[in-house]
Design a protein around this motif. Structure first.
Motif, mmCIF file in Angstrom:
data_model
loop_
_atom_site.group_PDB
_atom_site.id
_atom_site.type_symbol
_atom_site.label_atom_id
_atom_site.label_comp_id
_atom_site.label_asym_id
_atom_site.label_seq_id
_atom_site.Cartn_x
_atom_site.Cartn_y
_atom_site.Cartn_z
ATOM 1 N N LEU A 1 10.687 12.911 5.154
ATOM 2 C CA LEU A 1 9.451 12.130 5.324
ATOM 3 C C LEU A 1 9.173 11.305 4.075
ATOM 4 C CD1 LEU A 1 7.265 14.874 7.041
ATOM 5 C CD2 LEU A 1 8.071 12.751 8.119
ATOM 6 N N SER A 2 9.455 11.860 2.914
ATOM 7 C CA SER A 2 9.256 11.129 1.659
ATOM 8 C C SER A 2 10.160 9.895 1.618
ATOM 9 C CB SER A 2 9.572 12.026 0.456
ATOM 10 O OG SER A 2 8.782 13.189 0.498
ATOM 11 N N LEU A 3 11.428 10.087 2.028
ATOM 12 C CA LEU A 3 12.388 8.984 2.001
ATOM 13 C C LEU A 3 11.980 7.876 2.976
ATOM 14 C CD1 LEU A 3 15.738 11.020 1.932
ATOM 15 C CD2 LEU A 3 14.656 9.794 0.029
ATOM 16 N N ALA A 4 11.412 8.279 4.125
ATOM 17 C CA ALA A 4 11.105 7.298 5.172
ATOM 18 C C ALA A 4 9.704 6.698 5.045
ATOM 19 C CB ALA A 4 11.241 7.966 6.545
ATOM 20 N N ALA A 5 8.860 7.262 4.162
ATOM 21 C CA ALA A 5 7.435 6.910 4.150
ATOM 22 C C ALA A 5 7.192 5.404 3.994
ATOM 23 C CB ALA A 5 6.715 7.689 3.047
ATOM 24 N N GLU A 6 7.762 4.794 2.951
ATOM 25 C CA GLU A 6 7.470 3.379 2.694
ATOM 26 C C GLU A 6 7.873 2.487 3.865
ATOM 27 O OE1 GLU A 6 5.719 1.756 0.518
ATOM 28 O OE2 GLU A 6 5.238 3.529 -0.697
ATOM 29 N N GLU B 1 -3.245 5.175 0.907
ATOM 30 C CA GLU B 1 -4.072 4.773 2.054
ATOM 31 C C GLU B 1 -3.428 5.201 3.359
ATOM 32 O OE1 GLU B 1 -3.134 2.449 -0.251
ATOM 33 O OE2 GLU B 1 -5.011 1.781 -1.179
ATOM 34 N N ARG B 2 -2.109 5.386 3.322
ATOM 35 C CA ARG B 2 -1.393 5.685 4.560
ATOM 36 C C ARG B 2 -0.551 6.937 4.411
ATOM 37 N NH1 ARG B 2 0.923 -0.424 5.477
ATOM 38 N NH2 ARG B 2 -0.844 -1.225 6.658
ATOM 39 N N ALA B 3 -0.305 7.573 5.548
ATOM 40 C CA ALA B 3 0.556 8.756 5.549
ATOM 41 C C ALA B 3 1.617 8.618 6.626
ATOM 42 C CB ALA B 3 -0.277 10.013 5.809
ATOM 43 N N LEU B 4 2.827 9.095 6.295
ATOM 44 C CA LEU B 4 3.829 9.313 7.337
ATOM 45 C C LEU B 4 3.853 10.829 7.540
ATOM 46 C CD1 LEU B 4 6.099 8.504 9.276
ATOM 47 C CD2 LEU B 4 7.712 8.808 7.378
ATOM 48 N N SER B 5 3.389 11.251 8.701
ATOM 49 C CA SER B 5 3.291 12.684 8.978
ATOM 50 C C SER B 5 4.427 13.136 9.893
ATOM 51 C CB SER B 5 1.953 12.986 9.669
ATOM 52 O OG SER B 5 1.899 14.346 10.051
ATOM 53 N N GLY B 6 4.939 14.310 9.616
ATOM 54 C CA GLY B 6 5.864 14.912 10.564
ATOM 55 C C GLY B 6 5.079 15.422 11.763
ATOM 56 N N ARG B 7 5.776 15.597 12.869
ATOM 57 C CA ARG B 7 5.193 16.284 14.026
ATOM 58 C C ARG B 7 6.338 16.957 14.763
ATOM 59 N NH1 ARG B 7 3.606 13.661 19.459
ATOM 60 N NH2 ARG B 7 4.689 15.586 20.008
ATOM 61 N N PRO B 8 6.045 18.094 15.400
ATOM 62 C CA PRO B 8 7.093 18.707 16.214
ATOM 63 C C PRO B 8 7.401 17.814 17.409
ATOM 64 C CG PRO B 8 5.005 19.888 16.473
ATOM 65 C CD PRO B 8 4.789 18.859 15.413
ATOM 66 N N VAL B 9 8.577 17.923 17.961
ATOM 67 C CA VAL B 9 8.896 17.095 19.130
ATOM 68 C C VAL B 9 7.956 17.471 20.275
ATOM 69 C CG1 VAL B 9 10.716 16.345 20.710
ATOM 70 C CG2 VAL B 9 11.293 16.967 18.354
ATOM 71 N N MET C 1 0.841 -1.200 0.000
ATOM 72 C CA MET C 1 0.000 0.000 0.000
ATOM 73 C C MET C 1 0.880 1.255 0.000
ATOM 74 S SD MET C 1 -3.448 -0.360 2.144
ATOM 75 C CE MET C 1 -2.964 -1.089 3.698
ATOM 76 N N ALA C 2 0.499 2.224 -0.793
ATOM 77 C CA ALA C 2 1.337 3.405 -0.955
ATOM 78 C C ALA C 2 1.246 4.321 0.268
ATOM 79 C CB ALA C 2 0.920 4.165 -2.204
ATOM 80 N N VAL C 3 2.389 4.888 0.626
ATOM 81 C CA VAL C 3 2.465 5.777 1.783
ATOM 82 C C VAL C 3 2.928 7.163 1.324
ATOM 83 C CG1 VAL C 3 3.368 6.096 4.105
ATOM 84 C CG2 VAL C 3 3.204 3.779 3.164
ATOM 85 N N LEU C 4 2.201 8.188 1.753
ATOM 86 C CA LEU C 4 2.554 9.567 1.397
ATOM 87 C C LEU C 4 3.255 10.230 2.584
ATOM 88 C CD1 LEU C 4 2.179 11.832 -0.773
ATOM 89 C CD2 LEU C 4 0.069 12.465 0.430
ATOM 90 N N GLY C 5 4.378 10.872 2.326
ATOM 91 C CA GLY C 5 5.044 11.667 3.365
ATOM 92 C C GLY C 5 4.414 13.059 3.393
ATOM 93 N N VAL C 6 3.996 13.515 4.562
ATOM 94 C CA VAL C 6 3.319 14.814 4.663
ATOM 95 C C VAL C 6 3.934 15.669 5.760
ATOM 96 C CG1 VAL C 6 1.114 16.026 4.997
ATOM 97 C CG2 VAL C 6 1.118 13.756 3.952
ATOM 98 N N ASP C 7 4.371 16.859 5.377
ATOM 99 C CA ASP C 7 4.813 17.848 6.367
ATOM 100 C C ASP C 7 3.677 18.859 6.514
ATOM 101 O OD1 ASP C 7 6.057 19.683 8.009
ATOM 102 O OD2 ASP C 7 7.421 20.452 6.476
#
Ligand SMILES: Nc1ncnc2c1ncn2[C@@H]1O[C@H](COP(=O)(O)OP(=O)(O)OP(=O)(O)O)[C@@H](O)[C@H]1O
Ligand SMILES: [Mg+2]
Length: 412
Positions: free
Chosen positions: A403-408, A116-124, A1-7
């Protein structure tokens, strides 16, 4: 399933995926990989405008409700308060989710695949308070789910920036990411390895460029609207200083929309009636009635950037009153923002303490985030790491690149 990196940033957002081991960013707006994190509920067309279109509608004076810096509201109880917007009952999680749904749709159209999935950034740290900090991630997760993602994973924004910038370090080097954004300052200390990085510590503080705007506005613009000015008592000759809250809110991006309510207008009119300097409060009344708070905030931000870049700038307040404005010199930036930048530097040192690493051991200081372009921030941070080589990463896209590099890999 594809994962999108989102800031999902306080001021700007971006999204991307990895292709052949490199970050490939989605063009969120024509010709642009980043998009202002802003929305405008247009009362005439009954449409919700997103990104640059939202800002354009505001500046064109369209009738509607503009919102920016929504990320700063995550974790606060009012995120879940419902309001009537364009005939619908929406809470702010819905507003964020519609913004994220736009990002998702743009990504799917360009990548030709469903995410279907996202890898989202978040502040610490969204907030210093633990409960609020945890709630902010709960709120953001819910916004992703309402936007149509089935699942979301989170990564600290400065860790993503470390992934994107590791190539400037040799094996064994010790890097510190300094990400000074719109709402938060975030730090990751990492050691570069052969084919991975070792994260030693991450820390953050809720201070960023929107706070620079706030204090600059409070110091230079708000006094023209009555801040610090005296109000006569209805009876007798005594006076008291005008209440500070209304000026604080007017100077704070995410609080401006809440001022456009009958109570604040009434308060401003009352103040104007008894003011020792009524012309100042007359401006306050017209700013609230004509809904010019964001126009002022944009003018302050533009003045800040110009003063930083050219040594002198102007905060143009012609929308408030013909000919009104204040000049802003670079040395004022130091005077007004210095204390805040020292707090940022202090937070960087806390990151090192967590890993029990001495500042002298840091070989590379990597600046990212829009507010790392401010000389005052660079100066305050470089001062505490005099030995480190300074590298400037891409200010607005380093986080989404990582985030793009780490998404998958985030879900495997
Ligand atoms: N050229 C510039 N000089 C100084 N400051 C700038 C410049 N360009 C943008 N900024 C400031 O940078 C901030 C936005 O930076 P950035 O896009 O990195 O934040 P963000 O990722 O949206 O926020 P956060 O990461 O805190 O959620 C704004 O406060 C903006 O005023
Ligand atoms: Mg950011």
């Amino acid at each position: 399933m594809a994962v999108l990196g989102v800031d999902f940033g306080t001021s700007n957002s971006a999204a991307g995926i990895a292709r052949d081991g490199a970050a490939h960013l989605i063009q969120l707006e024509t010709g642009d990989m980043t998009m202002p994190t802003a929305v405008f509920f247009d009362f005439d067309s009954k449409k919700m405008l997103i990104g640059s279109a939202a800002g354009a509608a505001l500046l064109a004076g369209e009738e509607g409700r503009y919102m920016r810096a929504l990320k700063s509201l995550l974790g606060a109880p009012l995120m879940r308060e419902k309001r009537n917007l364009l005939g619908e009952k929406l809470d702010f999680i819905d507003v964020v989710s519609r913004f994220l749904a736009r990002v998702k749709a743009a990504a799917e159209a360009q990548a030709g695949t469903q995410f279907e999935r996202a890898l989202s950034g978040r502040p610490v740290r969204f907030h210093a308070d633990d409960a609020r900090n945890a709630q902010a991630e709960v709120d953001l997760r819910e916004a992703y789910l309402r936007a149509g993602f089935e699942d979301v994973a989170f990564m600290y924004e400065p860790e993503a920036a470390a992934l994107a910038n590791r190539s400037v370090l040799a094996e064994g080097d010790l890097g510190l990411i300094v990400d000074i954004g719109g709402g938060t300052s975030d730090f990751t200390l990492f050691r570069n390895g052969v084919d991975a990085i070792d994260i030693l510590a991450s820390h953050g503080v809720r201070l960023g460029g929107t706070d620079f705007d706030r204090v600059l506005s409070l110091e230079t613009v708000m006094p023209l609207l009555g801040r610090g000015s005296e109000i006569r008592h209805a009876f007798g000759g005594e006076t008291h200083t005008a209440p500070a809250t209304i000026f604080n809110d007017l100077a704070t991006w995410q609080k401006i929309p809440f001022l456009y309510a009958p109570e604040s207008r009434r308060l401003a009119k009352d103040l104007a009636q008894y003011a020792v300097e009524p012309e100042k409060f007359g401006r306050l009344v017209s700013v609230l009635v004509d809904e010019l708070g964001h126009d002022i905030a944009f003018a302050v931000e533009a003045g800040k950037i110009a003063a930083n870049k050219e040594g002198a700038g102007k905060i143009d307040l012609a929308v408030v009153e013909r000919g009104l404005g204040v000049s802003l010199e670079a040395d004022q930036l130091e005077a007004v923002l210095g204390a805040m930048t020292r707090q940022m530097a202090q937070a960087a040192l806390v990151t090192l303490e967590q890993a029990q690493v001495a500042p002298q051991a840091v070989t590379h200081l990597v600046f990212v985030g829009g507010s790392s372009l401010m000389q005052v921030t660079r100066g305050a941070l470089a001062e505490v790491f005099p030995e480190a080589a300074v590298h400037h990463g891409s200010a607005l896209t380093a986080i989404v690149d990582g985030l793009s590099l780490a998404a998958e890999g985030a879900f495997s």
